[in-house]
Write a protein that holds these residues in place. Sequence first.
Motif, PDB file in Angstrom:
ATOM      1  N   VAL A  73       0.902  -1.208   0.205  1.00  0.00           N
ATOM      2  CA  VAL A  73      -0.030   0.030  -0.015  1.00  0.00           C
ATOM      3  C   VAL A  73       0.730   1.251   0.126  1.00  0.00           C
ATOM      4  O   VAL A  73       0.467   2.448   0.136  1.00  0.00           O
ATOM      5  N   VAL A  74       1.977   1.068  -0.002  1.00  0.00           N
ATOM      6  CA  VAL A  74       2.851   2.335   0.108  1.00  0.00           C
ATOM      7  C   VAL A  74       2.833   3.427  -1.224  1.00  0.00           C
ATOM      8  O   VAL A  74       2.684   4.440  -0.954  1.00  0.00           O
ATOM      9  N   ILE A  75       2.890   2.738  -2.431  1.00  0.00           N
ATOM     10  CA  ILE A  75       2.497   3.734  -3.543  1.00  0.00           C
ATOM     11  C   ILE A  75       1.172   4.282  -3.490  1.00  0.00           C
ATOM     12  O   ILE A  75       1.048   5.478  -3.884  1.00  0.00           O
ATOM     13  N   PRO A  76      -0.014   3.490  -3.293  1.00  0.00           N
ATOM     14  CA  PRO A  76      -1.091   4.299  -3.452  1.00  0.00           C
ATOM     15  C   PRO A  76      -1.178   5.432  -2.279  1.00  0.00           C
ATOM     16  O   PRO A  76      -1.807   6.290  -2.630  1.00  0.00           O
ATOM     17  N   LEU A  77      -0.792   4.802  -1.126  1.00  0.00           N
ATOM     18  CA  LEU A  77      -0.519   5.794  -0.038  1.00  0.00           C
ATOM     19  C   LEU A  77       0.103   7.050  -0.301  1.00  0.00           C
ATOM     20  O   LEU A  77      -0.271   8.280  -0.151  1.00  0.00           O
ATOM     21  N   TYR A  78       1.235   6.877  -0.888  1.00  0.00           N
ATOM     22  CA  TYR A  78       1.844   8.065  -1.260  1.00  0.00           C
ATOM     23  C   TYR A  78       1.364   8.926  -2.186  1.00  0.00           C
ATOM     24  O   TYR A  78       1.313  10.002  -2.108  1.00  0.00           O
ATOM     25  N   GLU A  83      -1.205  14.093  -3.618  1.00  0.00           N
ATOM     26  CA  GLU A  83      -2.409  14.767  -4.294  1.00  0.00           C
ATOM     27  C   GLU A  83      -3.111  15.607  -3.119  1.00  0.00           C
ATOM     28  O   GLU A  83      -3.453  16.706  -3.521  1.00  0.00           O
ATOM     29  N   ALA A  84      -3.050  15.201  -1.854  1.00  0.00           N
ATOM     30  CA  ALA A  84      -3.749  15.814  -0.932  1.00  0.00           C
ATOM     31  C   ALA A  84      -2.586  17.266  -0.637  1.00  0.00           C
ATOM     32  O   ALA A  84      -3.099  18.186   0.462  1.00  0.00           O
ATOM     33  N   GLY A  85      -1.590  17.188  -1.159  1.00  0.00           N
ATOM     34  CA  GLY A  85      -0.507  18.212  -0.697  1.00  0.00           C
ATOM     35  C   GLY A  85       0.077  18.006   0.787  1.00  0.00           C
ATOM     36  O   GLY A  85       0.610  18.911   1.442  1.00  0.00           O
ATOM     37  N   LEU A  86       0.180  16.699   1.133  1.00  0.00           N
ATOM     38  CA  LEU A  86       0.768  16.312   2.449  1.00  0.00           C
ATOM     39  C   LEU A  86       1.951  15.730   2.619  1.00  0.00           C
ATOM     40  O   LEU A  86       2.487  15.361   3.476  1.00  0.00           O
ATOM     41  N   ARG A  87       2.830  15.988   1.248  1.00  0.00           N
ATOM     42  CA  ARG A  87       4.063  15.613   1.054  1.00  0.00           C
ATOM     43  C   ARG A  87       4.906  16.436   2.037  1.00  0.00           C
ATOM     44  O   ARG A  87       4.849  17.583   2.068  1.00  0.00           O
ATOM     45  N   ASN A  88       6.074  15.916   2.691  1.00  0.00           N
ATOM     46  CA  ASN A  88       6.734  16.553   3.677  1.00  0.00           C
ATOM     47  C   ASN A  88       6.232  17.487   4.557  1.00  0.00           C
ATOM     48  O   ASN A  88       6.587  18.834   4.783  1.00  0.00           O
ATOM     49  N   THR A  89       5.323  16.899   5.226  1.00  0.00           N
ATOM     50  CA  THR A  89       4.608  17.808   6.165  1.00  0.00           C
ATOM     51  C   THR A  89       4.402  16.789   7.560  1.00  0.00           C
ATOM     52  O   THR A  89       4.330  15.344   7.272  1.00  0.00           O
ATOM     53  N   ALA A 168       8.555  12.371   3.366  1.00  0.00           N
ATOM     54  CA  ALA A 168       9.506  13.575   4.062  1.00  0.00           C
ATOM     55  C   ALA A 168      10.966  13.588   3.873  1.00  0.00           C
ATOM     56  O   ALA A 168      11.878  13.293   4.699  1.00  0.00           O
ATOM     57  N   PRO A 169      10.999  13.911   2.496  1.00  0.00           N
ATOM     58  CA  PRO A 169      12.521  13.751   2.227  1.00  0.00           C
ATOM     59  C   PRO A 169      13.314  14.873   2.451  1.00  0.00           C
ATOM     60  O   PRO A 169      14.321  14.844   2.649  1.00  0.00           O
TER      61      PRO A 169
END
Length: 187
Positions: A73-78, A83-89, A168-169
């Motif tokens: 589920v990592v890829i769909p979750l990512y 898409e929700a704009g929650l990368r690196n938050t 969170a890179p």
Amino acid sequence: PVDLTFSTISEAWTQGDLGRLLMNSLFVSVMVTIGVIVTSLLAAYAFAVLKFPGRDGLFWVYVACLMIPAVVVVIPLYSMMAEAGLRNTFAGLVVPFLFAGPYAIFLLRENFRSTPTDILDAAKLDGAGTLRTLFRVMVPMNTPIITTLGLITIVSQWNNFMWPLIIAPKPEWNVLTVATVSLQTQY
């Protein structure tokens, strides 16, 4: 090494910003643990005590999710988090794990089912509603299993490596597990 020195620990603490990383890890672990405990209490109580159509079938479908490996589920979750704009938050680190998983609900449900129905009936006769019965009767009676679930959750979140590395890179939301690996490989 010829001489025993502890200066490398202080250098790693300051240069690696380990204090902030420690606080990030602690904050993520505590927030996820609180969320998992609250949501799993509600869901497990519903599956154990409340009567509604399709309750058992829905529960076993949910428990069947235990057979799905987390890596799948990592890829769909990512994709959903990006898409929700929650990368690196902070929300990107916490939201996917905030809700109870099948293991937590299964663990609590089985323990709740061992509670004698006479106690629940007595609470109902005393005028306690669903939430009051849950939090005033079931939670105090099942504190050991809730504590166990909390310990399991906090340890698994503290040791979580893959999801923080992916979502969170940038260094501001890194956690200790990701940072220590980068320190190890850097030198």
